[in-house]
Design a protein around this motif. Sequence first.
Motif, PDB file in Angstrom:
ATOM      1  N   ILE A   1      39.331  44.642  40.059  1.00 40.26           N
ATOM      2  CA  ILE A   1      38.808  45.982  40.358  1.00 40.26           C
ATOM      3  C   ILE A   1      38.517  46.302  41.744  1.00 40.26           C
ATOM      4  CG2 ILE A   1      37.069  47.630  39.619  1.00 40.26           C
ATOM      5  CD1 ILE A   1      36.829  46.038  36.821  1.00 40.26           C
ATOM      6  N   ASN A   2      37.888  45.478  42.374  1.00 42.22           N
ATOM      7  CA  ASN A   2      37.501  45.819  43.774  1.00 42.22           C
ATOM      8  C   ASN A   2      38.672  45.891  44.667  1.00 42.22           C
ATOM      9  OD1 ASN A   2      34.963  45.538  43.667  1.00 42.22           O
ATOM     10  ND2 ASN A   2      34.708  43.377  44.289  1.00 42.22           N
ATOM     11  N   ALA A   3      39.864  45.154  44.363  1.00 40.39           N
ATOM     12  CA  ALA A   3      41.254  45.093  44.958  1.00 40.39           C
ATOM     13  C   ALA A   3      41.883  46.542  44.500  1.00 40.39           C
ATOM     14  CB  ALA A   3      42.023  44.195  44.846  1.00 40.39           C
ATOM     15  N   LEU A   4      41.993  46.826  43.561  1.00 43.74           N
ATOM     16  CA  LEU A   4      42.348  48.259  43.025  1.00 43.74           C
ATOM     17  C   LEU A   4      41.887  49.371  43.665  1.00 43.74           C
ATOM     18  CD1 LEU A   4      42.916  47.701  39.240  1.00 43.74           C
ATOM     19  CD2 LEU A   4      44.542  47.834  41.048  1.00 43.74           C
ATOM     20  N   MET A   5      40.314  49.276  44.039  1.00 43.77           N
ATOM     21  CA  MET A   5      39.686  50.532  44.754  1.00 43.77           C
ATOM     22  C   MET A   5      40.052  50.587  46.109  1.00 43.77           C
ATOM     23  SD  MET A   5      37.855  51.954  42.596  1.00 43.77           S
ATOM     24  CE  MET A   5      39.063  51.697  41.406  1.00 43.77           C
TER      25      MET A   5
ATOM     26  N   ALA B   1      45.602  43.887  49.374  1.00 40.51           N
ATOM     27  CA  ALA B   1      44.249  44.724  48.875  1.00 40.51           C
ATOM     28  C   ALA B   1      43.304  43.728  48.358  1.00 40.51           C
ATOM     29  CB  ALA B   1      44.541  45.631  47.831  1.00 40.51           C
ATOM     30  N   LEU B   2      43.939  42.736  47.889  1.00 42.89           N
ATOM     31  CA  LEU B   2      42.888  41.558  47.281  1.00 42.89           C
ATOM     32  C   LEU B   2      42.178  40.988  48.288  1.00 42.89           C
ATOM     33  CD1 LEU B   2      41.755  40.058  44.717  1.00 42.89           C
ATOM     34  CD2 LEU B   2      43.794  38.659  44.875  1.00 42.89           C
ATOM     35  N   LEU B   3      43.145  40.510  49.430  1.00 44.84           N
ATOM     36  CA  LEU B   3      42.418  39.607  50.481  1.00 44.84           C
ATOM     37  C   LEU B   3      41.521  40.663  51.346  1.00 44.84           C
ATOM     38  CD1 LEU B   3      42.224  37.042  51.818  1.00 44.84           C
ATOM     39  CD2 LEU B   3      44.249  37.476  52.861  1.00 44.84           C
TER      40      LEU B   3
ATOM     41  N   LEU C   1      35.258  35.435  32.912  1.00 46.82           N
ATOM     42  CA  LEU C   1      34.064  35.040  33.442  1.00 46.82           C
ATOM     43  C   LEU C   1      33.514  35.639  34.749  1.00 46.82           C
ATOM     44  CD1 LEU C   1      34.119  31.420  32.988  1.00 46.82           C
ATOM     45  CD2 LEU C   1      32.961  32.937  31.414  1.00 46.82           C
ATOM     46  N   GLY C   2      34.041  37.160  34.959  1.00 41.04           N
ATOM     47  CA  GLY C   2      33.553  37.842  36.158  1.00 41.04           C
ATOM     48  C   GLY C   2      34.624  37.847  36.979  1.00 41.04           C
ATOM     49  N   LEU C   3      35.723  37.252  37.061  1.00 40.86           N
ATOM     50  CA  LEU C   3      36.894  37.027  37.944  1.00 40.86           C
ATOM     51  C   LEU C   3      37.576  38.397  38.153  1.00 40.86           C
ATOM     52  CD1 LEU C   3      37.921  33.452  37.789  1.00 40.86           C
ATOM     53  CD2 LEU C   3      36.443  34.534  39.620  1.00 40.86           C
TER      54      LEU C   3
ATOM     55  N   VAL D   1      34.676  55.840  40.629  1.00 41.35           N
ATOM     56  CA  VAL D   1      35.580  55.209  39.708  1.00 41.35           C
ATOM     57  C   VAL D   1      35.090  53.845  39.066  1.00 41.35           C
ATOM     58  CG1 VAL D   1      38.176  54.632  39.453  1.00 41.35           C
ATOM     59  CG2 VAL D   1      37.368  56.814  40.514  1.00 41.35           C
ATOM     60  N   ARG D   2      34.593  52.911  40.066  1.00 41.99           N
ATOM     61  CA  ARG D   2      34.469  51.527  39.654  1.00 41.99           C
ATOM     62  C   ARG D   2      33.630  51.323  38.408  1.00 41.99           C
ATOM     63  NH1 ARG D   2      30.981  47.189  41.463  1.00 41.99           N
ATOM     64  NH2 ARG D   2      32.518  45.474  41.731  1.00 41.99           N
ATOM     65  N   PRO D   3      32.505  52.136  38.173  1.00 40.28           N
ATOM     66  CA  PRO D   3      31.764  51.800  37.271  1.00 40.28           C
ATOM     67  C   PRO D   3      32.581  52.327  35.782  1.00 40.28           C
ATOM     68  CG  PRO D   3      30.467  53.135  38.468  1.00 40.28           C
ATOM     69  CD  PRO D   3      31.929  52.790  39.248  1.00 40.28           C
TER      70      PRO D   3
END
Length: 118
Positions: free
Chosen positions: A69-73, A93-95, A62-64, A46-48
């Motif tokens: 996206i990582n937190a959503l996964m 999820a973010l932390l 700038l990529g932040l 899913v991530r890609p």
Amino acid sequence: MKLLLKWLLSAVALLCVAYIYSGVEVHSFTSALIAAAVIGLLNTIVRPVLIVLTLPVTLVTLGLFLFVINALMFWAAGSLLGNGFQVHGFGAALLGSLIYSVLSMLIESAVSSLLLQK
């Protein structure tokens, strides 16, 4: 062998995240193994797709936005697994994903250096 070792260490990393941060709950090592596998599958499949779809936003920030996206996964894995692995909200999820990412980088470095010594 390398994949199995990384999977086991990723499960240990999830247990560490749950120990360090109360917003993430892992009830057993078996739950951690399943959660590590689900997170790995989500990050592989899913991530890609999400990265490609959100490329304009990622470039503007700038990529932040990759942190989101990582937190959503991470949050999706918690939602899919239910009681064994729980993530309490997007902030958790973010932390939790940040801590898990740092531990995963350490695991990757350790496994790579261990296998290079052989």
